[in-house]
Design a protein around this motif. Structure first.
Motif, short mmCIF file in Angstrom:
data_model
loop_
_atom_site.label_atom_id
_atom_site.label_comp_id
_atom_site.label_asym_id
_atom_site.label_seq_id
_atom_site.Cartn_x
_atom_site.Cartn_y
_atom_site.Cartn_z
N GLY A 326 7.53 -0.37 33.29
CA GLY A 326 8.68 -1.24 33.05
C GLY A 326 9.58 -1.45 34.25
N ARG A 327 9.05 -1.21 35.47
CA ARG A 327 9.88 -1.42 36.66
C ARG A 327 9.02 -1.90 37.83
NH1 ARG A 327 9.78 3.04 40.22
NH2 ARG A 327 8.37 4.71 39.49
N VAL A 328 9.71 -2.42 38.86
CA VAL A 328 9.03 -2.79 40.10
C VAL A 328 8.80 -1.52 40.90
CG1 VAL A 328 9.24 -4.04 42.28
CG2 VAL A 328 10.03 -5.11 40.17
N THR A 329 7.54 -1.22 41.21
CA THR A 329 7.23 0.01 41.94
C THR A 329 6.98 -0.22 43.42
OG1 THR A 329 4.87 -0.23 41.43
CG2 THR A 329 6.22 1.06 39.88
N GLY A 330 6.81 -1.47 43.82
CA GLY A 330 6.59 -1.75 45.23
C GLY A 330 6.23 -3.21 45.46
N VAL A 331 6.08 -3.54 46.73
CA VAL A 331 5.64 -4.88 47.13
C VAL A 331 4.62 -4.72 48.25
CG1 VAL A 331 6.32 -7.02 48.26
CG2 VAL A 331 7.77 -6.07 46.47
N GLY A 332 3.47 -5.42 48.14
CA GLY A 332 2.44 -5.35 49.16
C GLY A 332 1.67 -4.04 49.08
N PRO A 333 0.76 -3.77 50.01
CA PRO A 333 0.45 -4.61 51.16
C PRO A 333 -0.45 -5.81 50.88
CG PRO A 333 -0.95 -2.68 51.17
CD PRO A 333 -0.01 -2.51 50.02
N ARG A 334 -1.02 -5.89 49.67
CA ARG A 334 -1.88 -7.03 49.38
C ARG A 334 -1.03 -8.28 49.15
NH1 ARG A 334 -5.79 -4.89 51.80
NH2 ARG A 334 -7.01 -3.32 50.67
N ARG A 408 12.35 -20.01 39.38
CA ARG A 408 12.93 -19.21 38.29
C ARG A 408 11.92 -19.05 37.15
NH1 ARG A 408 17.59 -22.05 40.11
NH2 ARG A 408 17.22 -23.78 38.66
N ALA A 409 11.15 -20.12 36.88
CA ALA A 409 10.12 -20.03 35.84
C ALA A 409 9.03 -19.04 36.23
CB ALA A 409 9.52 -21.42 35.59
N ALA A 410 8.77 -18.91 37.54
CA ALA A 410 7.75 -17.98 38.01
C ALA A 410 8.19 -16.53 37.82
CB ALA A 410 7.45 -18.24 39.48
N ILE A 411 9.49 -16.28 37.98
CA ILE A 411 10.01 -14.91 37.87
C ILE A 411 10.32 -14.54 36.42
CG2 ILE A 411 11.92 -13.39 38.57
CD1 ILE A 411 10.03 -14.01 40.84
N ALA A 412 10.58 -15.53 35.57
CA ALA A 412 11.03 -15.27 34.19
C ALA A 412 10.12 -14.34 33.40
CB ALA A 412 11.23 -16.60 33.45
N PRO A 413 8.79 -14.52 33.43
CA PRO A 413 7.94 -13.59 32.65
C PRO A 413 8.07 -12.15 33.13
CG PRO A 413 6.70 -15.54 33.31
CD PRO A 413 7.99 -15.58 34.07
N LEU A 414 8.18 -11.97 34.44
CA LEU A 414 8.33 -10.63 34.98
C LEU A 414 9.70 -10.04 34.60
CD1 LEU A 414 6.94 -8.48 36.70
CD2 LEU A 414 8.02 -9.49 38.71
N ALA A 415 10.73 -10.89 34.60
CA ALA A 415 12.06 -10.44 34.20
C ALA A 415 12.02 -9.93 32.75
CB ALA A 415 13.07 -11.57 34.35
N TYR A 417 9.44 -8.68 31.24
CA TYR A 417 8.73 -7.40 31.28
C TYR A 417 9.66 -6.27 31.71
CZ TYR A 417 5.84 -3.71 33.33
OH TYR A 417 5.30 -2.49 33.68
N LEU A 418 10.56 -6.58 32.65
CA LEU A 418 11.49 -5.58 33.17
C LEU A 418 12.70 -5.39 32.27
CD1 LEU A 418 11.46 -6.64 36.95
CD2 LEU A 418 10.22 -4.72 35.92
N GLY A 419 12.85 -6.28 31.29
CA GLY A 419 14.00 -6.20 30.39
C GLY A 419 15.29 -6.60 31.05
N ASP A 421 17.37 -10.06 33.59
CA ASP A 421 17.41 -11.51 33.83
C ASP A 421 16.66 -11.85 35.11
OD1 ASP A 421 19.20 -11.12 36.07
OD2 ASP A 421 20.84 -10.91 34.63
N VAL A 422 16.50 -13.17 35.35
CA VAL A 422 15.72 -13.64 36.49
C VAL A 422 16.32 -13.19 37.81
CG1 VAL A 422 15.03 -15.70 37.77
CG2 VAL A 422 14.65 -15.60 35.30
N ALA A 423 17.64 -13.32 37.97
CA ALA A 423 18.29 -12.97 39.24
C ALA A 423 18.10 -11.48 39.56
CB ALA A 423 19.77 -13.31 39.20
N THR A 424 18.25 -10.64 38.55
CA THR A 424 18.08 -9.20 38.78
C THR A 424 16.64 -8.86 39.12
OG1 THR A 424 19.91 -8.73 37.25
CG2 THR A 424 18.41 -6.91 37.77
N ALA A 425 15.70 -9.47 38.42
CA ALA A 425 14.29 -9.22 38.70
C ALA A 425 13.94 -9.65 40.12
CB ALA A 425 13.42 -9.96 37.69
#
Length: 709
Positions: A326-334, A408-415, A417-419, A421-425
């Motif tokens: 339920g959280r962002v654990t990292g970005v990359g390297p892929r 914003r539409a691209a981030i919304a599904p992930l937001a 999942y994270l519980g 809003d879009v800006a916070t995600a």
């Protein structure tokens, strides 16, 4: 009306070849093209270079005769080493007695690993007496029999006594193989490292020679008469003949092109340049108007190759988000490019309907935690670029800009999942990615002791907007995206100066020896086409290693820039005050030339002497030099010898660490002559006199001195 002449820069990448045309007077971008890199054409990458040039001339309405400067940067040497596509090197060791023991050990270079499981193809032969022509030729025959395609001669102490290596090459010349001597590649002591550098240079020599000949012939056939230059790994360019001798100087030149663009186009004097592509960010430093250079590591070993100090982080505009619990654990390297997926933010809102978050394994062996969204329009990657657009961090018109609603539409599904809003995600995504970049930026700031008051972050590359604006925002540093950031590398190639570096180990170097090294560097850039009147030489003497180093730079023509806007007095004053972080009313003009103005203020410290920080600002309002405490004095060329002798004498310190002359810079005409690399007063004054020798007696000279502790 005369058509303005152009400078052309061509950057040959692994996938695409980018070319730009820059006005030779204003240095403004006139045109840009992109063509596929022609690795598999019978003429190799040379074909793509000519295609790019033809399209560029057509786009800008120019003819080959309008090209006043043409340079290209290439990843070919780097790729050859990375892919193990090199020639078999025949190494001839020279010596008897203890010297023979040392040179025979050089045969171990056959164990150098190019790629996993593939070693440097090398054959070794020994010659006791380099003057024994018959023995040399037997050695060459032996090496040819083992498949040698290029020869290297190496002898202990050849830096001081090159006759032996030269005799071997002379005897081997009838065999028609490309050849090099270790002393020709570097003049620094250290038989093992010097020879290893020469061997790696030789391994790519045949391939680079073939390419150089094809490019030269193709450009000449196209009607271009301007000198053809090649990008070096230290941020300058060299003549094609010099590249034929030392192709190793083109290794790692890709990142150098970008920072050269930042230095010349953006006029950065102190800061960090971040070139962000789809997968990674190359980070390099500009300190006091110069790129940071160090001896590079090649094939896992240190070398005598002077290259840009560039550090790469596996975060770019296309870096994918990793999630779990339920959280962002990292970005990359892929990145999305590696995964073969489109960026979600560049899809339409209609394509992004019915989106659901899923995770994938981009490549075999990767963790299966990279976020994607499955939508009505297919599967898309959620990237750093998506997050930056969703937060409005990507300027309109930027290469990476997209419809904010799509982002914003691209981030919304992930937001969801994270519980949140879009800006916070989106913020969490950028936090995770940019934190990795910031760690390296902070380390480089410390390593090079950058002044945080004047250092700026400059972003280049197509993915610049995904990293630099947010890093500037979170760090509190000044930051900006370079103009034409997506083609900053070919712009850097087009604007780069001819550069040469000469290094000598000279224990107890005399004034005459230091001046001789300086003169050698100056002659080298003039021989490669630099206009003699505009050559600048920076000399550094390191008493700990007895190294005398001279770096000469110059343009192939004297540039008289005709800019539409020059900063007025008020703009320059405010630029200085902002850099000094004080009220403009507390800043005073201390000195100046037609090209630069020195501003200063005073800071009082309790129970300690006052300090006098200064800023040197050019006519465009750019801070070109800064000092936390300096003495400034104006004189003329005629009066300078006496004045400088007095100032240097008064500011020289003596102690257990030896004599330490002040760091001296001279404002002369349009230049800032940097003499700060010399610690001994007498050579320092001799170099200063050398800078003055061709000047009119009544020309003003501004001396800026910083006392060394």
């Amino acid at each position: 009306m005369n058509t303005p002449r152009i400078r052309v820069g061509i950057d040959v990448g692994g996938t695409f070849t980018d070319a730009v045309a820059v006005d030779a007077t204003t240095l403004e971008l006139l045109g840009q093209v992109k063509v596929p890199t022609t690795h598999h054409h019978e003429d190799g990458v040379a074909h793509g270079i000519v295609v790019a040039l033809d399209r560029l001339l057509e786009q800008t309405g120019r003819s080959p005769a309008d090209v006043t400067f043409l340079a290209h940067g290439t990843t070919q040497a780097t790729n050859a080493l990375l892919e193990g596509d090199v020639a078999t090197v025949g190494l001839i060791g020279i010596g008897t007695g203890p010297g023979a023991v040392l040179t025979r050990r050089l045969a171990s270079f056959a164990n150098l690993e190019l790629t996993p499981g593939k070693r440097l193809p090398l054959a070794y032969a020994h010659v006791p007496d380099p003057q024994d022509t018959a023995a040399v030729r037997r050695a060459v025959e032996e090496l040819k029999g083992e498949g040698a395609q290029v020869l290297v001669a190496s002898q202990p102490f050849s830096v001081d006594r090159p006759e032996g290596e030269q005799a071997v090459l002379d005897a081997a010349r009838p065999y028609g193989l490309p050849m090099t001597a270790a002393h020709e590649i570097t003049s620094l002591y250290g038989l093992h490292k010097r020879t290893r550098t020469a061997v790696v240079n030789a391994a790519i020599l045949p391939r680079m020679l073939a390419t150089a000949d094809l490019v030269d012939a193709s450009i000449t056939k196209a009607g271009v008469t301007a000198p053809l230059m090649v990008m070096r790994c230290d941020g300058g360019v060299m003549a094609l003949d010099e590249m034929r001798r030392r192709p190793l100087l083109t290794v790692l030149s890709g990142p150098a092109a970008g920072v050269a663009g930042a230095l010349m186009q953006e006029r950065v004097s102190e800061g960090v340049f971040l070139e962000t592509g789809g997968t990674s960010t190359d980070i390099s430093v500009v300190r006091r108007g110069k790129v940071a250079v160090r001896h590079a590591t090649v094939l896992g070993k240190t070398s005598y190759l002077n290259a840009l100090d560039v550090r790469t982080v596996g975060v770019g505009g296309g870096s994918m988000v990793r999630i779990g619990g339920g959280r962002v654990t990292g970005v990359g390297p892929r990145s999305a490019h590696i995964a073969g997926l489109p960026y979600a933010c560049f899809a339409s809102t209609d394509q992004l309907r019915d989106a659901k978050v899923d995770t994938v394994r981009p490549m075999d062996g990767d963790p299966a935690d990279y976020a994607v969204i499955d939508t009505a329009g297919g599967r898309f990657a959620v990237t750093m670029t998506c997050a930056a657009n969703a937060l409005g961090r990507v300027p309109e018109g930027d290469f990476a800009h997209c419809d904010p609603e799509s982002a914003r539409a691209a981030i919304a599904p992930l937001a969801a999942y994270l519980g949140t809003d879009v800006a916070t995600a989106a913020t969490r995504i950028l936090d995770a990615g940019v934190a990795q970049v910031k760690t390296v930026v902070d380390a480089m700031m410390r390593d090079y002791r950058l002044d945080e008051d004047t250092a700026v972050l400059v972003g280049g590359g197509g993915g610049a907007a995904s990293v630099t604006p947010y890093l500037a925002h979170t760090s509190g540093m000044d930051g900006r995206i370079a103009r034409n950031n997506e083609v900053i590398s070919p712009i850097g190639v087009a604007l780069a100066l001819v550069r040469e570096q000469v290094e000598r180990i000279v224990p107890g170097a005399t004034q005459e020896q230091i001046l001789a090294v300086r003169a050698e560097a100056e002659r080298a850039v003039v021989a490669q086409g630099a206009a003699a009147e505009g050559v600048e030489v920076e000399v550094t003497v390191d008493p700990q290693t007895s190294t005398v180093r001279a770096v000469a730079t110059g343009a192939t023509e004297l540039r008289t820039q005709d800019r539409s806007h020059r900063a007025d007095d008020a703009e320059r004053l405010h630029a200085a005050a902002a850099s000094l972080k004080t009220d403009p009313a507390a800043v005073h003009v201390l000195a100046g030339t037609a090209a630069h103005t020195v501003y200063g203020t005073e800071t009082r410290r309790r129970l300690r002497p006052a300090r006098h920080p200064i800023r040197i600002v050019d006519v465009d309002g750019v801070v070109r030099h800064h000092s936390a405490d300096a003495r400034v004095e104006t004189t003329t060329v005629a009066g300078a010898p006496e004045v400088l002798a007095r100032l240097v004498g008064e500011a020289t310190s003596y102690g257990d660490g030896g004599v330490r002359a002040p760091a001296l810079r001279l404002l002369l005409g349009s230049r800032i002559a940097d003499l700060s690399g010399v610690l001994d007063p007498q050579p320092l004054l001799a170099l200063a006199h050398g800078e003055l020798r061709t000047r009119a007696a009544d020309e003003p000279v501004v001396a800026v001195l910083e006392v060394r502790s």
